[in-house]
Design an enzyme around this catalytic site. Sequence first.
Site, short mmCIF file in Angstrom:
data_model
loop_
_atom_site.label_atom_id
_atom_site.label_comp_id
_atom_site.label_asym_id
_atom_site.label_seq_id
_atom_site.Cartn_x
_atom_site.Cartn_y
_atom_site.Cartn_z
N HIS A 62 0.85 -1.18 0.00
CA HIS A 62 0.00 0.00 0.00
C HIS A 62 0.89 1.24 0.00
O HIS A 62 2.10 1.16 0.20
CB HIS A 62 -0.93 -0.01 1.21
CG HIS A 62 -2.02 -1.03 1.12
ND1 HIS A 62 -3.06 -1.11 2.03
CD2 HIS A 62 -2.25 -2.02 0.22
CE1 HIS A 62 -3.86 -2.09 1.71
NE2 HIS A 62 -3.39 -2.66 0.61
N GLU A 64 1.35 3.73 2.05
CA GLU A 64 2.09 4.07 3.27
C GLU A 64 3.38 3.25 3.38
O GLU A 64 4.43 3.78 3.77
CB GLU A 64 1.22 3.83 4.51
CG GLU A 64 -0.05 4.67 4.54
CD GLU A 64 -1.26 3.98 3.92
OE1 GLU A 64 -2.37 4.21 4.41
OE2 GLU A 64 -1.07 3.22 2.95
N ARG A 199 -11.61 3.28 -21.65
CA ARG A 199 -11.84 1.84 -21.48
C ARG A 199 -10.81 1.25 -20.52
O ARG A 199 -11.13 0.44 -19.66
CB ARG A 199 -11.69 1.12 -22.83
CG ARG A 199 -12.93 0.94 -23.64
CD ARG A 199 -12.61 0.01 -24.81
NE ARG A 199 -13.65 0.05 -25.84
CZ ARG A 199 -13.65 -0.67 -26.93
NH1 ARG A 199 -12.64 -1.51 -27.17
NH2 ARG A 199 -14.63 -0.58 -27.82
N THR A 211 -25.45 -4.86 -30.12
CA THR A 211 -24.16 -4.39 -30.63
C THR A 211 -23.29 -5.56 -31.06
O THR A 211 -22.59 -5.48 -32.08
CB THR A 211 -23.44 -3.57 -29.54
OG1 THR A 211 -24.24 -2.43 -29.21
CG2 THR A 211 -22.08 -3.10 -30.02
N GLY A 307 -25.73 0.02 -27.55
CA GLY A 307 -26.71 0.74 -28.33
C GLY A 307 -27.69 1.50 -27.45
O GLY A 307 -27.61 1.47 -26.21
#
Length: 378
Positions: A62, A64, A199, A211, A307
């Site tokens: 992380h 930190e 994306r 689509t 769509g």
Amino acid sequence: METKQVEEASAMSEHVFFMRHALELAERCSIRTSPNPRVGCVIVKDGRIIGEGFTQPVGGNHAEIEALDNAAAMNEDVQDATVYVTLEPCAHHGRTPPCVEALVRAGVGRVVAAMQDPNPQVAGKGFKRLQEAGIEVLCGVLEQQARDMNLGFLSRIERGRPWIRVKIAASLDGKTALPNGESQWITSEAARLDGHRWRMKADAVMTGIGTVLTDDPQLTVRLPEVVRQPVRIVVDSHLKTPLDAKVLAQGTVWLFAANASPLRIEALKEKGAEVFAAINDTGRVDLDEMMRILCEREINEVHVEAGATLSGALVEAGLVDELLLYMAPCCLGRGRDMLGIRALPSLDDRIALDIREVTQIDGDLRIVARVLDKNRKG
């Protein structure tokens, strides 16, 4: 202004300065940190940055820990230093040990956080542990900027569903295609490349069966700097996705269906797809149930390229948070609309938006608009 007020104003100005740098570090986080939030951390002593870092890909350090390691690598003493972090340090064992314990062991004197972590496993527990160890805690510096940094993570934790962004490419008169469906290409190549960058930010790219049948899209990110491919999602009530569809050719594909034969499900599974059943009382895919499943699968952010039917259904269901519009400098006349939304009874029922950004990209306009809360679920 009294001396005390001047001192307080000066201290807050310093906090803002270093927190801005922590936010800049958070921006550098690889998108591979998801489902974890993007976090930046800066360690300051005597007005000087002595360590900094940001969240690593899942399973890694992380922010930190990265900052503490950075300070150690430069032989800097962090005793009594101030730690600026864009999210409350974690206090639980997850994929990595709790960051608060590392800060306590290091002997830092103060932690300044942009916001509290809404994750129930943390949610104030990190601050409490720091205070119990005698470490001063200040929270709320540039909180809104920190929230904007992690819209998807916060949406999943606080609302139980991902952040949903609908991308649309259209003419200035609001048409996405000619009446016969021809649409390639309305916008410029630069705008299309920009769309791929959006994306790439998402955990999943979603489209509808219409689509898939019309355009046979890959739904992949096609950029040289791509570091991961998002999950591809097809909303396909009756599992009409062809077995040779490009979307099934590679990567992770999830199909959401309402009614389908076991044989069809098995055939699609053999092509590598995972099929989820989510049916509403009209025999279509239950969008709320789909969002619940996506949340359960730790999907923070969904990028929709579909769509008018699916995009409109998501908007009407109050599930869309953001519109990403690319408007080309042309008019198409009669053609296909951007959103298939039912006729509204009055202007009072209009879907209110907050325009967050308007940018010109090689002649096209990119408009980022947030759907206001009164129109959204959660």
